[in-house]
Enzyme design. Structure first.
Site, PDB file in Angstrom:
ATOM      1  N   CYS A  15       0.826  -1.210   0.000  1.00 23.22           N
ATOM      2  CA  CYS A  15       0.000   0.000   0.000  1.00 23.22           C
ATOM      3  C   CYS A  15       0.864   1.267   0.000  1.00 23.22           C
ATOM      4  CB  CYS A  15      -0.912   0.023   1.229  1.00 23.22           C
ATOM      5  SG  CYS A  15      -1.877  -1.476   1.368  1.00 23.22           S
ATOM      6  N   ARG A  18       2.991  -3.640  -8.328  1.00 21.16           N
ATOM      7  CA  ARG A  18       2.570  -4.626  -7.329  1.00 21.16           C
ATOM      8  C   ARG A  18       3.648  -4.846  -6.267  1.00 21.16           C
ATOM      9  NH1 ARG A  18      -2.454  -5.444  -6.714  1.00 21.16           N
ATOM     10  NH2 ARG A  18      -1.978  -7.299  -5.488  1.00 21.16           N
ATOM     11  N   PRO A  73     -10.401 -29.924   2.237  1.00 22.93           N
ATOM     12  CA  PRO A  73     -10.351 -29.541   3.657  1.00 22.93           C
ATOM     13  C   PRO A  73      -8.938 -29.297   4.193  1.00 22.93           C
ATOM     14  CG  PRO A  73     -11.373 -31.731   3.352  1.00 22.93           C
ATOM     15  CD  PRO A  73     -11.040 -31.210   1.994  1.00 22.93           C
ATOM     16  N   VAL A 105      -6.733 -17.313   1.377  1.00 18.18           N
ATOM     17  CA  VAL A 105      -7.063 -16.000   1.956  1.00 18.18           C
ATOM     18  C   VAL A 105      -6.593 -14.877   1.025  1.00 18.18           C
ATOM     19  CG1 VAL A 105      -6.832 -16.863   4.333  1.00 18.18           C
ATOM     20  CG2 VAL A 105      -4.855 -15.810   3.232  1.00 18.18           C
ATOM     21  N   VAL A 126     -10.717   3.759   1.285  1.00 19.19           N
ATOM     22  CA  VAL A 126     -10.415   5.192   1.329  1.00 19.19           C
ATOM     23  C   VAL A 126      -9.303   5.481   0.342  1.00 19.19           C
ATOM     24  CG1 VAL A 126      -8.764   4.914   3.246  1.00 19.19           C
ATOM     25  CG2 VAL A 126      -9.866   7.127   2.899  1.00 19.19           C
TER      26      VAL A 126
HETATM   27  P1  FAD Z   1      -0.345 -10.044  -1.739  1.00 22.11           P
HETATM   28  O1  FAD Z   1      -0.105  -9.077  -0.652  1.00 22.11           O
HETATM   29  O2  FAD Z   1      -0.358  -9.529  -3.133  1.00 22.11           O
HETATM   30  O3  FAD Z   1       0.734 -11.192  -1.622  1.00 22.11           O
HETATM   31  C1  FAD Z   1       0.746 -12.279  -2.485  1.00 22.11           C
HETATM   32  C2  FAD Z   1       2.156 -12.825  -2.582  1.00 22.11           C
HETATM   33  O4  FAD Z   1       2.101 -14.131  -3.094  1.00 22.11           O
HETATM   34  C3  FAD Z   1       3.033 -12.016  -3.525  1.00 22.11           C
HETATM   35  O5  FAD Z   1       4.197 -11.574  -2.875  1.00 22.11           O
HETATM   36  C4  FAD Z   1       3.384 -13.023  -4.624  1.00 22.11           C
HETATM   37  O6  FAD Z   1       4.702 -12.883  -5.088  1.00 22.11           O
HETATM   38  C5  FAD Z   1       3.216 -14.348  -3.907  1.00 22.11           C
HETATM   39  N1  FAD Z   1       2.931 -15.463  -4.803  1.00 22.11           N
HETATM   40  C6  FAD Z   1       1.908 -15.568  -5.703  1.00 22.11           C
HETATM   41  N2  FAD Z   1       1.955 -16.746  -6.327  1.00 22.11           N
HETATM   42  C7  FAD Z   1       3.012 -17.418  -5.832  1.00 22.11           C
HETATM   43  C8  FAD Z   1       3.577 -18.686  -6.104  1.00 22.11           C
HETATM   44  N3  FAD Z   1       3.057 -19.492  -7.013  1.00 22.11           N
HETATM   45  N4  FAD Z   1       4.665 -19.038  -5.425  1.00 22.11           N
HETATM   46  C9  FAD Z   1       5.200 -18.219  -4.493  1.00 22.11           C
HETATM   47  N5  FAD Z   1       4.717 -17.021  -4.215  1.00 22.11           N
HETATM   48  C10 FAD Z   1       3.633 -16.616  -4.857  1.00 22.11           C
HETATM   49  N6  FAD Z   1      -5.194  -2.143   0.046  1.00 22.11           N
HETATM   50  C11 FAD Z   1      -5.751  -1.346   0.984  1.00 22.11           C
HETATM   51  O7  FAD Z   1      -6.593  -1.819   1.748  1.00 22.11           O
HETATM   52  N7  FAD Z   1      -5.382  -0.043   1.099  1.00 22.11           N
HETATM   53  C12 FAD Z   1      -4.443   0.516   0.291  1.00 22.11           C
HETATM   54  O8  FAD Z   1      -4.102   1.713   0.429  1.00 22.11           O
HETATM   55  C13 FAD Z   1      -3.855  -0.281  -0.708  1.00 22.11           C
HETATM   56  N8  FAD Z   1      -2.929   0.220  -1.556  1.00 22.11           N
HETATM   57  C14 FAD Z   1      -2.353  -0.587  -2.481  1.00 22.11           C
HETATM   58  C15 FAD Z   1      -1.386  -0.060  -3.330  1.00 22.11           C
HETATM   59  C16 FAD Z   1      -0.783  -0.870  -4.273  1.00 22.11           C
HETATM   60  C17 FAD Z   1       0.226  -0.289  -5.208  1.00 22.11           C
HETATM   61  C18 FAD Z   1      -1.115  -2.244  -4.354  1.00 22.11           C
HETATM   62  C19 FAD Z   1      -0.445  -3.131  -5.350  1.00 22.11           C
HETATM   63  C20 FAD Z   1      -2.080  -2.773  -3.527  1.00 22.11           C
HETATM   64  C21 FAD Z   1      -2.701  -1.953  -2.587  1.00 22.11           C
HETATM   65  N9  FAD Z   1      -3.686  -2.451  -1.732  1.00 22.11           N
HETATM   66  C22 FAD Z   1      -4.261  -1.640  -0.789  1.00 22.11           C
HETATM   67  C23 FAD Z   1      -4.158  -3.829  -1.852  1.00 22.11           C
HETATM   68  C24 FAD Z   1      -3.464  -4.727  -0.849  1.00 22.11           C
HETATM   69  O9  FAD Z   1      -2.096  -4.524  -0.921  1.00 22.11           O
HETATM   70  C25 FAD Z   1      -3.827  -6.160  -1.156  1.00 22.11           C
HETATM   71  O10 FAD Z   1      -5.217  -6.291  -1.057  1.00 22.11           O
HETATM   72  C26 FAD Z   1      -3.175  -7.134  -0.211  1.00 22.11           C
HETATM   73  O11 FAD Z   1      -1.783  -7.023  -0.247  1.00 22.11           O
HETATM   74  C27 FAD Z   1      -3.574  -8.564  -0.579  1.00 22.11           C
HETATM   75  O12 FAD Z   1      -2.915  -9.465   0.219  1.00 22.11           O
HETATM   76  P2  FAD Z   1      -2.644 -10.947  -0.262  1.00 22.11           P
HETATM   77  O13 FAD Z   1      -1.906 -11.599   0.839  1.00 22.11           O
HETATM   78  O14 FAD Z   1      -3.870 -11.554  -0.758  1.00 22.11           O
HETATM   79  O15 FAD Z   1      -1.718 -10.794  -1.537  1.00 22.11           O
END
Ligand code: FAD
Length: 553
Positions: free
Chosen positions: A43, A134, A278, A283, A332
């Site tokens: 973020c 990202r 299961p 998430v 927000v």
């Molecule tokens: P992520 O945080 O994206 O993590 C997933 C990880 O899994 C990544 O590091 C990826 O490399 C890894 N991965 C994927 N596939 C594999 C694989 N096959 N093997 C190994 N590793 C793998 N949300 C807000 O609420 N407020 C904000 O202000 C906000 N700003 C944002 C700004 C930006 C620029 C971005 C990109 C996102 C923003 N978000 C914001 C969204 C928020 O960051 C995401 O919703 C959140 O990080 C999702 O979490 P996650 O764990 O699902 O995935």
């Protein structure tokens, strides 16, 4: 020792790992990410590009070493999970620097792979100078590109919250920014009229905002940089392009492993974040969840839900099951000093769900009392259920105090609160913070007046509809002269008592003022004198947001 493998080490995955260790010392926990970092603040990335955050290390919330030393969690970075073999309960890994492949067994697996940027099949998206944001390396590349190429202009494709944050940050670095957005508004979750102040602010800060136009493709510009072509046929140059047209759940592993996907394309999970297998949980951005309290399916790629889901999955794995409540869409965004925030339903989402059992009020109160210096207006739109009064959603835009009101409404929605609860909420007040009747109290009071029958609302959307009505402008003549609703009759509020005889008793009288307060007083007066009066909510300011072509004159 039972083995838990977590794929994805950022918001959802890292939260899950740390929470699980706090619950269970007896598990072997491994956190795997293909990137170089775990638990980084994605973020914060736009602000690192904009040099508001100047040190890259500040983006690292926790390092692999910290996970290992403090939590005894094994971390494998630069390791991609290639496949999940559910029958043998193993994952196939690839160590990215060496290319070596291996297998790792699990008893429980958590998928937290996030979402990937949508990349439409358009020409030129793989040209140098085209970026998505990202990861930390992405932001480093954008910063490097700007420095190396002395970039002076950028096009941001997509006006969602990442696009808007990037537009602001690129402008902060002195770049001339163009936003190309296919829809007729930025920040699509908002109702269109609530996005209007954002449009004004973006234009006022020099952003070339091209709404209702999509990207057709990019080409190298012979003069350097990129040639941007849009669907409307427009062409212009940009030193870099940022693709921010949304994200898609990362479901490759899940799909190939035969896990069930939901109708919206995310991984399907139950209330305890368990997939169709299961032994496997999922998430974060990759999953499909239910909205709260309306139980509709949704994809909500935001950090709060990802973190909370990670904790729920950890508790369930640890043997302390509890359900995830669902998402409300609380979000927000800051845009050049304006804050736009929302929670719960919007009028768009209610219409999409075919609901008509709701009403709305608009108001434009100051964020604190008017007599204390620098009161800033907040544009508020409150949606509530009829006849119960349940708060359905709140949208707010302004310079100060916006997210505070939306946060209170978010909690009200989660607790099943009503507009009567908002009316009675006891909120912080001293002159520099709010008002004895806080904007949220006032929103609740207006809505409660409607439900109690003290106030009848008209809908701005029905202004053009046939029907015997008179539009009454109760502002002062100078305000009326500077712009008014076509066909409106002007009788200032202070003269209304004496001049009410000029008004018809056989027609509805739809009154408005600047923000809705004077017209409410007019309504009460007219109703008590036997007129059929209604209030146009939010006044002329709301009319202008609904009819922006009039405000641009
Ligand atoms: P992520 O945080 O994206 O993590 C997933 C990880 O899994 C990544 O590091 C990826 O490399 C890894 N991965 C994927 N596939 C594999 C694989 N096959 N093997 C190994 N590793 C793998 N949300 C807000 O609420 N407020 C904000 O202000 C906000 N700003 C944002 C700004 C930006 C620029 C971005 C990109 C996102 C923003 N978000 C914001 C969204 C928020 O960051 C995401 O919703 C959140 O990080 C999702 O979490 P996650 O764990 O699902 O995935």
């Amino acid at each position: 020792m039972a083995k838990v493998i977590i794929i994805g080490g950022v918001a959802g995955g890292a939260s899950c790992a740390a929470r699980l260790r706090r619950q269970r010392e007896d598990l072997e926990i491994t956190l795997i990410d293909r990137g170089k970092y775990v638990s980084f603040a994605n973020c914060g990335l736009p602000y690192y590009v904009g040099e508001v955050i100047t040190e890259e290390k500040k983006l690292l919330v926790a390092t692999p070493e910290l996970f290992e030393r403090r939590f005894n969690i094994r971390v494998k970075v630069e390791t991609e999970v290639l496949a999940v073999d559910r029958a043998r309960k193993v994952v196939r890994l690839k160590d990215l620097p060496s290319g070596r492949e291996s297998e790792e067994p699990y008893d429980t697996l958590v998928l937290a792979p996030g979402a990937g940027p949508v990349r439409p099949p358009l020409p030129g998206l793989d040209l140098p100078g085209v970026f998505a944001l990202r990861t930390i390396p992405d932001s480093r590349q954008i910063r490097g590109w700007i420095q190396e190429h002395h970039t002076t202009s950028a096009v941001v494709i997509g006006g969602g919250f990442i696009g808007l944050e990037m537009a602001e940050n690129l402008a902060h670095r002195g770049l001339k920014v163009t936003i190309v957005e296919m829809l007729s508004q930025v920040m699509p979750p908002l109702d269109p009229e609530m996005a209007e102040p954002l449009h004004e602010r973006l234009r006022a800060r020099g952003v070339d905002l091209r709404l209702g136009d999509g990207l057709a493709g990019l080409e190298p510009d012979p003069a350097g940089g990129l040639r941007v072509k849009t669907k409307s046929g427009a062409q212009f140059s940009a030193g870099l392009a940022l693709l921010a047209i949304g994200v898609r759940p990362e479901t490759k592993l899940a799909k190939e492993a035969g896990l069930t996907l939901g109708p919206l394309g995310g991984i399907q999970v139950d209330a305890e974040m368990r997939t169709s297998d299961p032994a496997i949980f999922a998430v974060g951005d990759a999953v499909e969840v239910l909205t709260y309290p309306s139980h509709r399916r949704a994809l909500l790629p935001l950090a709060g839900p990802a973190n909370r889901q990670g904790r729920v999955a950890a508790d369930v794995i640890a043997g302390k099951p509890r359900p995830f409540r669902g998402v409300q869409g609380t979000a927000v965004c800051g845009v050049f000093g304006l804050t736009a925030a929302l929670t719960g339903e919007t009028e768009k989402s209610l219409k999409a769900a075919d609901r008509s059992d709701y009403a709305k009020v608009y108001l434009h109160p100051g964020h604190h009392v008017a007599y204390y210096p620098d009161a800033k207006p907040i544009y508020l739109k409150l949606l509530f259920e009829r006849p119960s009064g349940k708060v359905l959603g709140l949208q707010a835009v302004g310079e100060e105090g916006v997210e505070k009101r939306v946060d209170v409404a978010a909690m009200a929605i989660q607790m099943g609160g009503t507009v009567f609860d908002l009316e009675e909420s006891e909120l912080c007040y001293a002159p520099q913070f709010g008002a004895a009747k806080d904007p949220l109290n006032v929103a609740g009071m207006i809505a409660a007046n409607v439900l109690r029958g003290d106030l009848q609302l008209a809908d701005w959307a029905d202004l053009e509809k046939e029907g015997d009505k008179l539009i009454l402008d109760v502002r002062d003549p100078a305000e009326y002269a500077s712009g008014h609703v076509p066909g409106a009759v002007n009788i200032p509020l202070n003269e209304l008592r004496a001049r009410s005889g000029e008004l018809p008793k056989d027609k509805e009288i739809w009154a408005y003022c600047r923000v809705g307060q004077r017209s409410y007083y007019a309504n009460r007066l007219l109703l008590q004198k036997g007129f059929k009066a209604r209030n146009l909510p939010g006044g002329y300011l709301t009319y202008l947001s609904l009819n922006p072509e009039n405000s641009r004159g």
